[in-house]
Design a protein around this motif. Structure first.
Motif, PDB file in Angstrom:
ATOM      1  N   ILE A   1       0.850  -1.186   0.000  1.00  0.00           N
ATOM      2  CA  ILE A   1       0.000   0.000   0.000  1.00  0.00           C
ATOM      3  C   ILE A   1       0.890   1.241   0.000  1.00  0.00           C
ATOM      4  CG2 ILE A   1      -1.730   1.316   1.307  1.00  0.00           C
ATOM      5  CD1 ILE A   1      -2.826  -1.345   2.300  1.00  0.00           C
ATOM      6  N   PRO A   2       0.634   2.213  -0.880  1.00  0.00           N
ATOM      7  CA  PRO A   2       1.486   3.399  -0.934  1.00  0.00           C
ATOM      8  C   PRO A   2       1.325   4.278   0.300  1.00  0.00           C
ATOM      9  CG  PRO A   2      -0.405   3.649  -2.401  1.00  0.00           C
ATOM     10  CD  PRO A   2      -0.434   2.235  -1.905  1.00  0.00           C
ATOM     11  N   PRO A   3       2.349   5.051   0.623  1.00  0.00           N
ATOM     12  CA  PRO A   3       2.320   5.861   1.846  1.00  0.00           C
ATOM     13  C   PRO A   3       1.118   6.787   1.959  1.00  0.00           C
ATOM     14  CG  PRO A   3       4.538   5.790   0.966  1.00  0.00           C
ATOM     15  CD  PRO A   3       3.655   5.130  -0.053  1.00  0.00           C
ATOM     16  N   HIS A   4       0.653   7.363   0.853  1.00  0.00           N
ATOM     17  CA  HIS A   4      -0.423   8.346   0.947  1.00  0.00           C
ATOM     18  C   HIS A   4      -1.767   7.701   1.315  1.00  0.00           C
ATOM     19  CE1 HIS A   4      -0.978   7.009  -3.260  1.00  0.00           C
ATOM     20  NE2 HIS A   4      -2.251   7.357  -3.097  1.00  0.00           N
ATOM     21  N   GLN A   5      -1.803   6.367   1.397  1.00  0.00           N
ATOM     22  CA  GLN A   5      -3.017   5.674   1.816  1.00  0.00           C
ATOM     23  C   GLN A   5      -2.842   5.006   3.186  1.00  0.00           C
ATOM     24  OE1 GLN A   5      -3.699   3.167  -1.741  1.00  0.00           O
ATOM     25  NE2 GLN A   5      -5.463   4.478  -2.189  1.00  0.00           N
ATOM     26  N   ILE A   6      -1.832   5.475   3.934  1.00  0.00           N
ATOM     27  CA  ILE A   6      -1.507   4.888   5.231  1.00  0.00           C
ATOM     28  C   ILE A   6      -1.577   5.945   6.327  1.00  0.00           C
ATOM     29  CG2 ILE A   6       0.290   3.752   6.607  1.00  0.00           C
ATOM     30  CD1 ILE A   6       1.380   2.596   3.966  1.00  0.00           C
ATOM     31  N   VAL A   7      -2.231   5.605   7.423  1.00  0.00           N
ATOM     32  CA  VAL A   7      -2.206   6.405   8.647  1.00  0.00           C
ATOM     33  C   VAL A   7      -1.137   5.826   9.564  1.00  0.00           C
ATOM     34  CG1 VAL A   7      -3.464   6.938  10.781  1.00  0.00           C
ATOM     35  CG2 VAL A   7      -4.599   7.186   8.565  1.00  0.00           C
ATOM     36  N   PHE A   8      -0.331   6.695  10.172  1.00  0.00           N
ATOM     37  CA  PHE A   8       0.680   6.231  11.127  1.00  0.00           C
ATOM     38  C   PHE A   8       0.392   6.841  12.491  1.00  0.00           C
ATOM     39  CE2 PHE A   8       4.439   5.453  13.452  1.00  0.00           C
ATOM     40  CZ  PHE A   8       5.031   4.344  12.873  1.00  0.00           C
ATOM     41  N   VAL A   9       0.226   5.989  13.494  1.00  0.00           N
ATOM     42  CA  VAL A   9      -0.103   6.425  14.852  1.00  0.00           C
ATOM     43  C   VAL A   9       1.099   6.202  15.763  1.00  0.00           C
ATOM     44  CG1 VAL A   9      -1.702   6.187  16.786  1.00  0.00           C
ATOM     45  CG2 VAL A   9      -2.489   5.718  14.448  1.00  0.00           C
ATOM     46  N   GLY A  10       1.529   7.255  16.453  1.00  0.00           N
ATOM     47  CA  GLY A  10       2.665   7.104  17.356  1.00  0.00           C
ATOM     48  C   GLY A  10       2.703   8.200  18.398  1.00  0.00           C
ATOM     49  N   ASP A  11       3.488   7.974  19.442  1.00  0.00           N
ATOM     50  CA  ASP A  11       3.568   8.931  20.549  1.00  0.00           C
ATOM     51  C   ASP A  11       4.711   9.923  20.404  1.00  0.00           C
ATOM     52  OD1 ASP A  11       5.941   8.018  22.789  1.00  0.00           O
ATOM     53  OD2 ASP A  11       5.365   6.562  21.269  1.00  0.00           O
ATOM     54  N   SER A  12       5.715   9.605  19.588  1.00  0.00           N
ATOM     55  CA  SER A  12       6.885  10.480  19.451  1.00  0.00           C
ATOM     56  C   SER A  12       6.670  11.451  18.299  1.00  0.00           C
ATOM     57  CB  SER A  12       8.143   9.647  19.201  1.00  0.00           C
ATOM     58  OG  SER A  12       9.232  10.486  18.837  1.00  0.00           O
ATOM     59  N   PHE A  13       6.689  12.752  18.611  1.00  0.00           N
ATOM     60  CA  PHE A  13       6.502  13.732  17.545  1.00  0.00           C
ATOM     61  C   PHE A  13       7.649  13.666  16.542  1.00  0.00           C
ATOM     62  CE2 PHE A  13       6.133  17.753  15.384  1.00  0.00           C
ATOM     63  CZ  PHE A  13       4.765  17.939  15.295  1.00  0.00           C
ATOM     64  N   VAL A  14       8.865  13.514  17.049  1.00  0.00           N
ATOM     65  CA  VAL A  14      10.030  13.486  16.160  1.00  0.00           C
ATOM     66  C   VAL A  14      10.060  12.201  15.339  1.00  0.00           C
ATOM     67  CG1 VAL A  14      12.552  13.410  16.072  1.00  0.00           C
ATOM     68  CG2 VAL A  14      11.408  14.977  17.639  1.00  0.00           C
ATOM     69  N   ASN A  15       9.994  11.064  15.998  1.00  0.00           N
ATOM     70  CA  ASN A  15      10.174   9.791  15.309  1.00  0.00           C
ATOM     71  C   ASN A  15       8.956   9.375  14.493  1.00  0.00           C
ATOM     72  OD1 ASN A  15      12.757   9.503  16.355  1.00  0.00           O
ATOM     73  ND2 ASN A  15      12.081   8.284  18.099  1.00  0.00           N
ATOM     74  N   ASP A  16       7.773   9.493  15.090  1.00  0.00           N
ATOM     75  CA  ASP A  16       6.568   8.966  14.451  1.00  0.00           C
ATOM     76  C   ASP A  16       5.871   9.995  13.559  1.00  0.00           C
ATOM     77  OD1 ASP A  16       6.825   6.462  15.808  1.00  0.00           O
ATOM     78  OD2 ASP A  16       6.008   7.388  17.600  1.00  0.00           O
ATOM     79  N   VAL A  17       5.601  11.169  14.125  1.00  0.00           N
ATOM     80  CA  VAL A  17       4.849  12.182  13.373  1.00  0.00           C
ATOM     81  C   VAL A  17       5.681  12.750  12.228  1.00  0.00           C
ATOM     82  CG1 VAL A  17       3.734  14.445  13.518  1.00  0.00           C
ATOM     83  CG2 VAL A  17       3.360  12.740  15.310  1.00  0.00           C
ATOM     84  N   GLU A  18       6.839  13.290  12.548  1.00  0.00           N
ATOM     85  CA  GLU A  18       7.660  13.896  11.503  1.00  0.00           C
ATOM     86  C   GLU A  18       8.167  12.851  10.512  1.00  0.00           C
ATOM     87  OE1 GLU A  18      10.733  16.213  13.288  1.00  0.00           O
ATOM     88  OE2 GLU A  18       9.351  17.680  14.125  1.00  0.00           O
ATOM     89  N   GLY A  19       8.511  11.664  11.032  1.00  0.00           N
ATOM     90  CA  GLY A  19       8.999  10.615  10.146  1.00  0.00           C
ATOM     91  C   GLY A  19       7.950  10.153   9.158  1.00  0.00           C
ATOM     92  N   ALA A  20       6.732   9.894   9.649  1.00  0.00           N
ATOM     93  CA  ALA A  20       5.652   9.443   8.766  1.00  0.00           C
ATOM     94  C   ALA A  20       5.284  10.526   7.757  1.00  0.00           C
ATOM     95  CB  ALA A  20       4.442   9.044   9.602  1.00  0.00           C
ATOM     96  N   TYR A  21       5.227  11.759   8.218  1.00  0.00           N
ATOM     97  CA  TYR A  21       4.876  12.871   7.331  1.00  0.00           C
ATOM     98  C   TYR A  21       5.892  13.019   6.197  1.00  0.00           C
ATOM     99  CZ  TYR A  21       3.514  17.600   5.914  1.00  0.00           C
ATOM    100  OH  TYR A  21       3.101  18.688   5.201  1.00  0.00           O
ATOM    101  N   SER A  22       7.147  12.765   6.494  1.00  0.00           N
ATOM    102  CA  SER A  22       8.205  12.967   5.502  1.00  0.00           C
ATOM    103  C   SER A  22       8.095  12.020   4.314  1.00  0.00           C
ATOM    104  CB  SER A  22       9.584  12.808   6.161  1.00  0.00           C
ATOM    105  OG  SER A  22       9.858  11.443   6.456  1.00  0.00           O
ATOM    106  N   VAL A  23       7.405  10.885   4.489  1.00  0.00           N
ATOM    107  CA  VAL A  23       7.246   9.946   3.379  1.00  0.00           C
ATOM    108  C   VAL A  23       5.851   9.998   2.780  1.00  0.00           C
ATOM    109  CG1 VAL A  23       9.022   8.384   4.265  1.00  0.00           C
ATOM    110  CG2 VAL A  23       6.616   7.987   4.870  1.00  0.00           C
ATOM    111  N   GLY A  24       5.016  10.922   3.254  1.00  0.00           N
ATOM    112  CA  GLY A  24       3.698  11.082   2.674  1.00  0.00           C
ATOM    113  C   GLY A  24       2.583  10.333   3.373  1.00  0.00           C
ATOM    114  N   MET A  25       2.890   9.731   4.540  1.00  0.00           N
ATOM    115  CA  MET A  25       1.839   9.090   5.326  1.00  0.00           C
ATOM    116  C   MET A  25       1.050  10.148   6.097  1.00  0.00           C
ATOM    117  SD  MET A  25       3.744   5.684   6.853  1.00  0.00           S
ATOM    118  CE  MET A  25       4.449   4.457   5.735  1.00  0.00           C
ATOM    119  N   HIS A  26      -0.071   9.725   6.673  1.00  0.00           N
ATOM    120  CA  HIS A  26      -0.915  10.614   7.458  1.00  0.00           C
ATOM    121  C   HIS A  26      -0.659  10.352   8.942  1.00  0.00           C
ATOM    122  CE1 HIS A  26      -3.287  11.624   3.855  1.00  0.00           C
ATOM    123  NE2 HIS A  26      -3.151  10.332   3.549  1.00  0.00           N
ATOM    124  N   PRO A  27       0.146  11.173   9.612  1.00  0.00           N
ATOM    125  CA  PRO A  27       0.443  10.922  11.026  1.00  0.00           C
ATOM    126  C   PRO A  27      -0.712  11.322  11.936  1.00  0.00           C
ATOM    127  CG  PRO A  27       1.801  12.730  10.179  1.00  0.00           C
ATOM    128  CD  PRO A  27       0.899  12.314   9.082  1.00  0.00           C
TER     129      PRO A  27
END
Length: 237
Positions: free
Chosen positions: A182-208
């Motif tokens: 599944i391509p990144p733009h169709q993936i939600v990523f849930v995490g507690d770390s703003f740096v690791n999870d939110v910024e990381g997922a956003y950088s590849v086009g996922m929905h954090p």
């Protein structure tokens, strides 16, 4: 913000402090006191745990610049900085023993969030692909998979050690994306770390989606949905 459900085909989760609760304070403080005590730190356990948490945040920011590291090295560095803060040297044995004890404590005491498995069940019923993507070593993760039967709830589990990549590095996110097809733009990523999870997922086009249970402050101006519980995620999808 509500995510458009017909464009989302997968939900990925961080493990520690996301699907699973934080390790109880008494466990970590006990380990710190034991091994810092062996290095003759002249303070009480409460001051130690407070200082340790602050230094862990510093290490998180520093290690985020690396594409890969072992989780035990992350834990070791936080403890090393703690002992250096108190001016101690020649503490390699205490540091090594602390990381082993933390691993054993995670395996023995770490527990899922109270709504973890129910949320995963509902998402699977909605025919979404599910994955766990964690900055963790295999000898920490594998026992948790076995104990909690995590592979029966999700379609794919990826550790940073297996990926040879640590969030927020793009590779670990893309490996997981390719694994479920599944391509990144169709993936939600849930995490507690703003740096690791939110910024990381956003950088590849996922929905954090930021699981922010402790009212932490974001490290950038990036605006993303925030939730206090895993169950709240169901209202976004």
């Amino acid at each position: 913000m509500t995510l458009t459900s017909n464009t989302i085909r997968a939900v990925f989760f961080d493990l520690g402090e996301t699907l699973f609760q934080p390790l109880d304070n008494w466990v970590t403080s006990g380990n710190i006191a034991k091994f810092a005590g062996s290095a003759q730190v002249p303070v009480g356990s409460e001051e130690l745990i407070t200082q340790y948490r602050q230094l862990r945040e510093e290490v998180t920011l520093d290690f985020a610049k690396r594409s890969f590291y072992l989780h035990k090295d992350f834990v070791n560095e936080a403890m090393r900085r703690l002992l250096a803060h108190f001016g101690l040297k020649d503490v390699d044995e205490a540091i090594k023993n602390f990381s082993y004890s933390q691993r054993d404590a995670v395996i023995e005491y770490l527990k899922p969030q109270t709504d973890c498995f129910e949320v995963l069940k509902v998402l699977r019923e909605r025919e979404l692909k599910l994955a766990i993507v964690s900055n963790i070593d295999d000898d920490w993760l594998d026992p948790l998979i076995e104990t909690w039967k995590l592979d029966s709830y999700v379609d794919f589990i990826l550790s940073s050690e297996t990926a040879r990549s640590c969030k927020p590095d793009t590779s670990i996110f893309m490996q997981a994306s390719h694994a479920v097809g599944i391509p990144p733009h169709q993936i939600v990523f849930v995490g507690d770390s703003f740096v690791n999870d939110v910024e990381g997922a956003y950088s590849v086009g996922m929905h954090p989606v930021w699981l922010n249970q402790h009212d932490a402050l974001p490290t950038t101006e990036l605006s993303v949905p925030q939730i206090k519980t895993l169950s709240a995620l169901l209202e976004l999808l």
